[in-house]
Design an enzyme around this catalytic site. Structure first.
Site, PDB file in Angstrom:
ATOM      1  N   SER A 115      11.395 -19.601  -1.723  1.00  0.00           N
ATOM      2  CA  SER A 115      12.840 -19.369  -1.875  1.00  0.00           C
ATOM      3  C   SER A 115      13.165 -18.731  -3.222  1.00  0.00           C
ATOM      4  O   SER A 115      14.018 -17.846  -3.293  1.00  0.00           O
ATOM      5  CB  SER A 115      13.640 -20.653  -1.653  1.00  0.00           C
ATOM      6  OG  SER A 115      13.218 -21.676  -2.501  1.00  0.00           O
ATOM      7  N   ASP A 159      10.501 -22.252 -11.030  1.00  0.00           N
ATOM      8  CA  ASP A 159      10.115 -21.332  -9.958  1.00  0.00           C
ATOM      9  C   ASP A 159      10.714 -19.945 -10.163  1.00  0.00           C
ATOM     10  O   ASP A 159      10.030 -18.929 -10.043  1.00  0.00           O
ATOM     11  CB  ASP A 159      10.557 -21.887  -8.601  1.00  0.00           C
ATOM     12  CG  ASP A 159       9.949 -23.238  -8.309  1.00  0.00           C
ATOM     13  OD1 ASP A 159       9.034 -23.649  -9.046  1.00  0.00           O
ATOM     14  OD2 ASP A 159      10.397 -23.884  -7.348  1.00  0.00           O
TER      15      ASP A 159
HETATM   16  C1  GLA Z   1      10.161 -27.473  -7.051  1.00  0.00           C
HETATM   17  C2  GLA Z   1      11.328 -27.111  -7.958  1.00  0.00           C
HETATM   18  C3  GLA Z   1      10.853 -26.850  -9.381  1.00  0.00           C
HETATM   19  C4  GLA Z   1       9.980 -27.995  -9.891  1.00  0.00           C
HETATM   20  C5  GLA Z   1       8.899 -28.332  -8.884  1.00  0.00           C
HETATM   21  C6  GLA Z   1       8.103 -29.558  -9.278  1.00  0.00           C
HETATM   22  O1  GLA Z   1       9.296 -26.365  -6.920  1.00  0.00           O
HETATM   23  O2  GLA Z   1      11.993 -25.964  -7.468  1.00  0.00           O
HETATM   24  O3  GLA Z   1      11.977 -26.654 -10.222  1.00  0.00           O
HETATM   25  O4  GLA Z   1      10.756 -29.109 -10.200  1.00  0.00           O
HETATM   26  O5  GLA Z   1       9.441 -28.568  -7.586  1.00  0.00           O
HETATM   27  O6  GLA Z   1       7.411 -29.324 -10.443  1.00  0.00           O
END
Ligand code: GLA
Length: 349
Positions: A115, A159
């Site tokens: 995403s 991310d």
């Molecule tokens: C998801 C969230 C990130 C982070 C990870 C765990 O990917 O989008 O921001 O918190 O989980 O590290």
């Protein structure tokens, strides 16, 4: 065989802009980015691609090739299914006219930031179409805002920052409090292996938001702004049992990321193994099948270390392996299937 679908085959004209962005895999620093901690992701070769063109109406026409799904959403509305990822970007970028959007992606869903890749690709396309003054950090933060305000996932910044700023060759150390970052080479003679466990991520959203609330409560009880400010796990002893374990994961994980900087492959791998144990036992975001896959990888002599990656509750696994040793995957996936019935897939390399 049918020719692959394109923007032109769907909308009958060429797009005005095409942009893409990669997924990411996080090597160390899991569930720390909403407490100001450190993360160590790298981009993966798989990407989301978004093609855009103006359609001269007050409706957005959105097409997802992967989902084989078309949606019409009025300008200013959010829409459902995959629409919020796009319309959130449109809204926050001030789009006031109907756009045609064609989306396709090779990023597997489940722990590899499919995403975020979609948001960053959409924002890159909008930046080019409208000449937006948006640097790569501001663009990433706008993607995070889309998740919070349009998708309803209270994610951290890792991310979108990784998708916007990382490449596939070098780890990107991000201080998620200051957003300072630095390229960190992989340990010598090692490479990254990523496997999809085939376990769909049920409960991921509710579990994620619950963990986030728990560590926020822990930092409130400790009187610190974020768990990033706790230096030693000894400071956590006054917390209620569950909160103590949740906080211990975050505090120890931050220490592991810092210890990994400059570590050789063997030490780096040990830190990944310790991270997995902490996510499994203290943070409780792993999954029994994922634990089997991780244990099978850890038992291989050419694997330095392995762990779940991403939010957890199923999804992907990452390993640091001896350079050129990825052929070990077929045995591991065979045994994984025997033991769990799940069909795992190699994603990287
Ligand atoms: C998801 C969230 C990130 C982070 C990870 C765990 O990917 O989008 O921001 O918190 O989980 O590290």
């Amino acid at each position: 065989m049918r020719a692959p679908e394109t923007y032109a085959s769907v909308f009958g004209s060429e797009p005005e802009v095409v942009a893409s962005a990669p997924g990411r895999v996080n090597l160390l620093g899991e569930h720390t980015d909403y407490q100001g901690g450190f993360v160590l992701p790298i981009a993966i070769p798989q990407r989301a691609t978004v093609s855009l063109g103006r359609n001269g109406t007050d409706q957005h026409q959105l097409r997802s090739a992967n989902l084989d799904h078309s949606l019409q959403v009025a300008v200013g509305e959010t829409g459902e299914s995959f629409a919020p990822y796009l319309t959130g970007c449109f809204e926050l970028s001030g789009v006031k006219e109907g756009l045609n959007a064609f989306v396709s992606s090779t990023v597997p869903s489940g722990g590899l930031s499919s995403s975020a890749a979609l948001e960053v690709a959409t924002l890159r396309a909008l930046r080019e179409l409208y000449g937006l003054a948006l640097d790569d950090v501001a663009l990433a933060l706008r993607g995070v805002q889309v998740e919070h305000e349009f998708v309803g996932v209270m994610c951290g910044v890792m991310d979108q920052m990784a998708s916007s700023l990382a490449d596939t060759k070098t780890l990107l150390l991000i201080d998620t409090r200051s957003l300072e970052r630095r390229a960190v080479p992989l340990p010598p003679n090692s490479e990254v292996l990523v496997l999809d466990s085939g376990v769909p991520r049920r409960l991921a959203e509710s579990g994620y938001n619950e963990r986030r609330a728990q560590v926020e409560e822990a930092s409130r009880l400790l009187g610190v702004a974020q768990l990033r400010d706790v230096v030693s796990v000894a400071e956590l002893s006054g917390l209620p049992e569950v909160l103590q374990r949740r906080a211990r994961h975050v505090v120890s994980e931050n220490a592991r990321v810092l210890q990994a900087l400059g570590a050789d492959a063997a030490e780096f791998g040990q830190l990944m193994n310790a991270s997995h144990a902490s996510l499994r036992d203290d943070y409780e975001v792993s999954h029994p099948q994922v634990d089997v896959l991780v244990a099978l990888l850890q038992a291989q002599p050419q694997v330095y270390g392995a762990r779940m990656t991403g939010a957890g509750f199923g999804g992907a696994v990452v390993a640091l392996i001896k350079e050129g040793a990825a052929a070990l995957t077929s045995d591991v996936l065979f045994d994984y299937r025997e033991q769990t019935g799940e069909r795992g897939v190699q994603v990287v390399p």
